[in-house]
Write an enzyme that holds these catalytic residues in place. Structure first.
Site, PDB file in Angstrom:
ATOM      1  N   ASN A   1       0.814  -1.231   0.000  1.00 54.99           N
ATOM      2  CA  ASN A   1       0.000   0.000   0.000  1.00 54.99           C
ATOM      3  C   ASN A   1       0.842   1.274   0.000  1.00 54.99           C
ATOM      4  O   ASN A   1       0.324   2.354   0.277  1.00 54.99           O
ATOM      5  CB  ASN A   1      -0.936   0.015   1.205  1.00 54.99           C
ATOM      6  CG  ASN A   1      -0.197   0.217   2.521  1.00 54.99           C
ATOM      7  OD1 ASN A   1       0.944  -0.225   2.684  1.00 54.99           O
ATOM      8  ND2 ASN A   1      -0.842   0.886   3.468  1.00 54.99           N
ATOM      9  N   TYR A   2       2.137   1.172  -0.325  1.00 54.20           N
ATOM     10  CA  TYR A   2       3.002   2.361  -0.322  1.00 54.20           C
ATOM     11  C   TYR A   2       3.011   3.031  -1.689  1.00 54.20           C
ATOM     12  O   TYR A   2       3.217   2.387  -2.694  1.00 54.20           O
ATOM     13  CB  TYR A   2       4.438   1.969   0.037  1.00 54.20           C
ATOM     14  CG  TYR A   2       4.670   1.571   1.466  1.00 54.20           C
ATOM     15  CD1 TYR A   2       3.761   1.878   2.473  1.00 54.20           C
ATOM     16  CD2 TYR A   2       5.816   0.879   1.821  1.00 54.20           C
ATOM     17  CE1 TYR A   2       3.999   1.503   3.789  1.00 54.20           C
ATOM     18  CE2 TYR A   2       6.066   0.507   3.136  1.00 54.20           C
ATOM     19  CZ  TYR A   2       5.153   0.816   4.112  1.00 54.20           C
ATOM     20  OH  TYR A   2       5.387   0.448   5.418  1.00 54.20           O
ATOM     21  N   ALA A   3       2.841   4.336  -1.778  1.00 56.86           N
ATOM     22  CA  ALA A   3       2.394   5.187  -0.691  1.00 56.86           C
ATOM     23  C   ALA A   3       1.045   5.768  -1.107  1.00 56.86           C
ATOM     24  O   ALA A   3       0.958   6.824  -1.712  1.00 56.86           O
ATOM     25  CB  ALA A   3       3.399   6.307  -0.432  1.00 56.86           C
TER      26      ALA A   3
ATOM     27  N   GLY B   1      -0.916   3.164  -4.381  1.00 57.42           N
ATOM     28  CA  GLY B   1      -0.395   2.258  -3.372  1.00 57.42           C
ATOM     29  C   GLY B   1       0.439   1.147  -3.981  1.00 57.42           C
ATOM     30  O   GLY B   1       1.023   0.336  -3.261  1.00 57.42           O
TER      31      GLY B   1
END
Length: 316
Positions: free
Chosen positions: A52-54, A62
Site C-alpha cells: 500500500n506504499y504510498a 499504493g
C-alpha cells in the site's frame, strides 16, 4: 555492512534495512535507483516495502513502491542475494484492509506480480485484524509458506498479547509462526496519552523488548529516526517526550562528533549487547542520498560500552 542472522526466520540480513516507502511517489525513480544501488554497493541486502506504499500521496494508488522495486530488480538482477520484505493488511483506497484468508492470498499474488519475483523473503501482517479469527489468518499465512511463496512471516503493528495468541495458535496447529516484529520504536519515549496515527501504532516498550528477546524474535523498528527530528528538533513528532533523555543523546553525539540520528542508529544496533534486548535492525530511509550514505556508514560503528549504557538508562 555487517550481517546478522534471523535464526527462526532462516534469513541472513544486513544490520540495516532500507525503507522504500516513498519510492515512485515523492522519491523519483532516478533517486530511488541511486539509493538502492548505493545500499547494495555498501553491502546492504535487506529491503522493506508494502502493498500500500504510498497510497496517501495525492494521485497514488499504493502500487508505486513495489512496482518500482520490481523494475529495479529486473534491471539490476541479483534477486537471490537480497532479502525483500513486504506487507499485507492495511487499507488502500477502500480495499486491502484486513487479514482474511482471501485478502492474504490475493495481495500476496499481487505483491509477487509487482515485484517480479516468485517468492517473498519476509511477509508481514501489516496491522492486526481482530475481526478475523486468528486461526484463519495464521492458516492462510502458513499455506503461503508451504507453497513456497513466502519464506518467513512477521508481525508489524500488533499488541504483544496478540503475538502470544498467534504463537499459541501456530504451535497448536503446526502452522508457520511470526518470527520478526516491526513496530514503531526509537530512542525517545512516547508521551502518555499521545494520539496514535492508527490502531496499534504504539512505540515498543520494555515489555515488548523483553518478549522479543525471550522468543529470539528480532526487532526491525520503523520510524526509528523520528522523522528527522533528532537532527532538526522542529521536525520531532509531538508524541515523543522531550526531556533529559534527549539532552543525553545530544551531548553524547557532540562528544563523539556524530549527528544525533547517526548515534541513534548506532545505539539501536548495539542494544542487543545489554540484557533483555533482542537483535535490532533499524529500518529507515532518506530523501537525500548523501544523508542516507552518512547513516549507512554507522553499520560498522562500534559504540563504546559506557556510552551505550549511558544512553540506554538515561531517564529510564
Amino acid at each position: 555492512m555487517k550481517k546478522v542472522k534471523f535464526e527462526r526466520a532462516g534469513l541472513e540480513v544486513s544490520n540495516m534495512c532500507l525503507g522504500t516507502m516513498m519510492y515512485g511517489t515523492t522519491t523519483s525513480e532516478k533517486d530511488a535507483f541511486e539509493q538502492l544501488d548505493l545500499f547494495v554497493d555498501m553491502g546492504g541486502n535487506f529491503l522493506d516495502t508494502s502493498n500500500n506504499y504510498a497510497h496517501w500521496v495525492p494521485g497514488a494508488s499504493g502500487d508505486e513502491s513495489e512496482t518500482l522495486l520490481g523494475k529495479w530488480l529486473k534491471e539490476r538482477g541479483g534477486r537471490d542475494k537480497l532479502v525483500i520484505a513486504t506487507k499485507v493488511g492495511f487499507d488502500r483506497h477502500g480495499e486491502g484492509a484486513g487479514l482474511s484468508a482471501k485478502q492474504i492470498e490475493y495481495w500476496c499474488d499481487e505483491s509477487l506480480r509487482k515485484l517480479g519475483t516468485d517468492y517473498i523473503d519476509l511477509y508481514y501482517a501489516h496491522s492486526d485484524d481482530m475481526n478475523t479469527p486468528i486461526e484463519e489468518t495464521m492458516e492462510a499465512f502458513d499455506k503461503l509458506v508451504k507453497k513456497g511463496k513466502v519464506r518467513a512471516l512477521g508481525a508489524s503493528n500488533y499488541y504483544t498479547w496478540r503475538m502470544c495468541e498467534a504463537k499459541h495458535i501456530a504451535e497448536k496447529n503446526g502452522f508457520a509462526d511470526f518470527t520478526v516484529n516491526q513496530p514503531c520504536y526509537t530512542y525517545l519515549y512516547t508521551r502518555g496519552g499521545a494520539k496514535l496515527n492508527y490502531t496499534y501504532n504504539i512505540n515498543a516498550t520494555e515489555e515488548r523488548l523483553h518478549y522479543l528477546a525471550d522468543n529470539n524474535m528480532p526487532l526491525v523498528p520503523y520510524s526509528c529516526l523520528a522523522g528527522g527530528g533528532y537532527d532538526n528538533i522542529a521536525r520531532m513528532p509531538g508524541k515523543y517526550q522531550i526531556d533529559e533523555r534527549l539532552n543525553v543523546l545530544l551531548d553524547c553525539a557532540k562528544e563523539l562528533s556524530l549527528a544525533p540520528s547517526a548515534l541513534v542508529l548506532a545505539w539501536l544496533i548495539a542494544s542487543d549487547r545489554l540484557p533483555n534486548r533482542p537483535t535490532i535492525v533499524p529500518l529507515f530511509s532518506s530523501s537525500k542520498t548523501d544523508h542516507l550514505k552518512a547513516n549507512l556508514l554507522m553499520s560498522d560503528y562500534v559504540l563504546d560500552e559506557e556510552i551505550l549504557k549511558k544512553l540506554t538508562y538515561a531517564n529510564f
